[in-house]
Design a protein around this motif. Structure first.
Motif, PDB file in Angstrom:
ATOM      1  N   ALA A 308      44.662  13.572 -14.639  1.00 37.23           N
ATOM      2  CA  ALA A 308      44.649  12.691 -15.816  1.00 37.23           C
ATOM      3  C   ALA A 308      43.956  11.371 -15.503  1.00 37.23           C
ATOM      4  N   ARG A 309      44.061  10.886 -14.288  1.00 37.11           N
ATOM      5  CA  ARG A 309      43.414   9.633 -13.905  1.00 37.11           C
ATOM      6  C   ARG A 309      42.025   9.851 -13.312  1.00 37.11           C
ATOM      7  N   ARG A 310      41.556  11.105 -13.360  1.00 33.19           N
ATOM      8  CA  ARG A 310      40.227  11.453 -12.835  1.00 33.19           C
ATOM      9  C   ARG A 310      40.101  11.076 -11.358  1.00 33.19           C
ATOM     10  N   VAL A 311      41.148  11.399 -10.594  1.00 30.08           N
ATOM     11  CA  VAL A 311      41.165  11.191  -9.142  1.00 30.08           C
ATOM     12  C   VAL A 311      41.259  12.557  -8.483  1.00 30.08           C
ATOM     13  N   HIS A 312      40.409  12.790  -7.492  1.00 32.29           N
ATOM     14  CA  HIS A 312      40.372  14.085  -6.815  1.00 32.29           C
ATOM     15  C   HIS A 312      41.293  14.047  -5.590  1.00 32.29           C
ATOM     16  N   LEU A 313      42.171  15.038  -5.470  1.00 33.82           N
ATOM     17  CA  LEU A 313      43.055  15.143  -4.308  1.00 33.82           C
ATOM     18  C   LEU A 313      42.441  16.093  -3.298  1.00 33.82           C
ATOM     19  N   SER A 314      42.152  15.574  -2.111  1.00 26.74           N
ATOM     20  CA  SER A 314      41.576  16.369  -1.032  1.00 26.74           C
ATOM     21  C   SER A 314      42.638  16.528   0.065  1.00 26.74           C
ATOM     22  N   VAL A 315      42.981  17.770   0.411  1.00 22.95           N
ATOM     23  CA  VAL A 315      44.041  18.012   1.379  1.00 22.95           C
ATOM     24  C   VAL A 315      43.480  18.767   2.576  1.00 22.95           C
ATOM     25  N   THR A 316      43.823  18.301   3.763  1.00 19.47           N
ATOM     26  CA  THR A 316      43.510  18.978   5.034  1.00 19.47           C
ATOM     27  C   THR A 316      44.840  19.192   5.739  1.00 19.47           C
ATOM     28  N   ALA A 317      45.364  20.405   5.640  1.00 20.49           N
ATOM     29  CA  ALA A 317      46.716  20.691   6.128  1.00 20.49           C
ATOM     30  C   ALA A 317      46.637  21.432   7.458  1.00 20.49           C
ATOM     31  N   SER A 318      46.844  20.717   8.540  1.00 24.77           N
ATOM     32  CA  SER A 318      46.946  21.318   9.877  1.00 24.77           C
ATOM     33  C   SER A 318      48.412  21.366  10.276  1.00 24.77           C
ATOM     34  N   ASP A 319      48.782  22.394  11.039  1.00 32.86           N
ATOM     35  CA  ASP A 319      50.180  22.568  11.416  1.00 32.86           C
ATOM     36  C   ASP A 319      50.702  21.354  12.182  1.00 32.86           C
ATOM     37  N   ALA A 320      51.877  20.890  11.773  1.00 29.39           N
ATOM     38  CA  ALA A 320      52.541  19.763  12.443  1.00 29.39           C
ATOM     39  C   ALA A 320      54.038  19.979  12.283  1.00 29.39           C
ATOM     40  N   ALA A 321      54.661  20.607  13.284  1.00 30.75           N
ATOM     41  CA  ALA A 321      56.075  20.981  13.191  1.00 30.75           C
ATOM     42  C   ALA A 321      56.964  19.799  13.539  1.00 30.75           C
ATOM     43  N   VAL A 322      57.933  19.524  12.660  1.00 33.93           N
ATOM     44  CA  VAL A 322      58.931  18.478  12.894  1.00 33.93           C
ATOM     45  C   VAL A 322      60.293  19.053  12.518  1.00 33.93           C
ATOM     46  N   THR A 323      61.324  18.236  12.709  1.00 27.31           N
ATOM     47  CA  THR A 323      62.680  18.612  12.311  1.00 27.31           C
ATOM     48  C   THR A 323      63.205  17.583  11.332  1.00 27.31           C
TER      49      THR A 323
END
Length: 431
Positions: A308-323
């Motif tokens: 709606a705000r004409r903003v592009h979401l770019s995601v780079t999801a690399s594994d990062a395990a936490v608890t």
């Protein structure tokens, strides 16, 4: 019984046991030394007599032998020579009788040393009364010394325990005063040195400082919450009062209800955020969480607002395990993405990345907006603080993110990328 007396009595009991063991060993050592010296003397006398008996030419005549026997009878060391079958052969008579047992032994209050010789035995004996008297004197010295040492040790031990536990008394007194007053502004006197008690006083003072800050923060939070809720409540009351003053047209009632509904939604959102902030002090669950999943989930949750705000979401999801708590982490990351989308220029992109590094797992959100002045970052971490030109909101977003990150043992940081904008980084310990 106080801790001082328990420590003192325990110290005295251990000291008494140590002295008893040491005294027993000392007594046995003295006894063995005295009997060893006596046995050596008797053995030397027996060997000398055996040498004389083995050389007939050294035998004195009858008159001299009688004199020597008289001297032998008066000598503390009695020498007696026996035939092999136990009949008296020379000197004597013995004070303890004959026993064909080589070596040293004790019989009838005498220490006896028997030496075998060709065709017989040489027996040397001496009373051990003086030796036993010396041993008794040594024993009484030990027994008389023990109570005095224990009395001195109890007095000294109590004084040392009192001195050592004085910081504990001071901590107790300060804690009692704080419990009565409810104000943790007082501090414990720091114990000198760097020992355990000194570290205890440092830790107590650090805890009181944190408690004081926490109470001040909670008072400020309660005051700010009341202030934030007062305005929408006043709007609702004013709208309702105006609508009830006199009869109005249906359209005016609908407008009043629309206004009340809008304000109620804002109040509901504010209370939800206040509840989330209150609950974020500690994770509800500790489960394996991958920050890559968190990045993908917040991207999907805020995709419609970004579009709606004409903003592009770019995601780079690399594994990062936490608890941690998946819901709390998604809520915190979602606040960062929402802030980035609202401040990003139209047509720009918001980059969401997850991964691992030398310091642990991280999730970053970067936008191309105006950023936050470095001097305002600490202020905006507090509840109900808004930045310059903020497009509304309760001012709880960054405070909520900070609380969630701290509850997970992590850190929240901000920096300016070379290309401009703002980059927020959540760093958490790896699982």
């Amino acid at each position: 019984m106080t801790l001082r007396w328990r420590l003192t009595l325990m110290y005295a009991a251990l000291l008494a046991l140590s002295l008893l063991i040491a005294g027993t060993l000392s007594y046995q050592g003295v006894k063995q030394t005295l009997y060893g010296n006596l046995d050596a003397t008797l053995r030397a006398e027996a060997v000398t007599a055996a040498d004389v008996e083995a050389k007939p030419e050294l035998e004195p005549d009858t008159a001299v032998a009688e004199v020597l026997d008289m001297i032998n009878n008066q000598n503390p060391v009695r020498i007696t020579i026996y035939h092999e079958d136990g009949r008296l052969r020379d000197r004597g008579p013995s004070r303890v009788g004959f026993a064909p047992v080589p070596g040293a032994r004790t019989a009838a209050h005498e220490r006896v040393y028997t030496l075998p010789i060709p065709g017989g035995w040489v027996q040397a004996s001496q009373s051990d009364a003086d030796l036993i008297a010396s041993l008794r004197l040594t024993l009484w010295q030990h027994l008389l010394l023990l109570p005095g040492v224990l009395i001195v040790s109890v007095i000294t031990g109590y004084a040392l325990a009192h001195r050592a536990l004085r910081p504990v008394d001071e901590v107790t007194a300060v804690a009692r005063r704080i419990a009565r007053s409810g104000q943790p502004g007082e501090r414990v006197p720091v114990a000198p040195g760097t020992d355990e008690l000194a570290r205890l006083t440092w830790t107590i003072n650090d805890m009181l400082t944190q408690l004081d800050l926490q109470l001040a923060h909670e008072r400020l939070f309660a005051h700010a919450s009341a202030h934030e809720l007062r305005t929408p409540i006043s709007v609702v009351r004013a709208a309702a009062s105006l609508a009830l003053e006199h009869d109005r047209a249906p359209a005016e009632y609908r407008e009043a209800l629309r206004q009340i509904n809008a304000v109620s939604e804002d109040m509901s959102d504010l209370t939800d955020r206040l509840m989330a902030l209150a609950r974020s002090a500690r994770p509800h669950r500790l489960d394996p969480v991958n920050l890559a999943d968190v990045a993908l989930m917040v991207t999907e949750l805020h995709a419609a607002e970004a579009h709606a705000r004409r903003v592009h979401l770019s995601v780079t999801a690399s594994d990062a395990a936490v608890t941690g708590d998946l819901g709390a982490l998604v809520l915190a990351a979602g606040n960062l993405v929402q802030n980035a989308v609202r401040h990003a220029p139209s047509g720009s992109a918001v980059e969401i990345r997850s991964g691992t590094g030398a310091l642990g797992a991280h999730l970053t959100v970067q936008d191309s907006g105006p950023g936050i002045p470095e001097a305002d970052i600490a202020r905006l971490m507090r509840p109900f603080e808004r930045g310059q030109g903020s497009p509304g909101g309760a001012g709880l977003g960054l405070a909520l993110v900070q609380a969630v990150v701290q509850a997970h043992g992590g850190q929240l940081g901000f920096d300016r990328p070379p290309g401009g904008g703002l980059r927020a980084c959540v760093a958490l310990p790896r699982a």
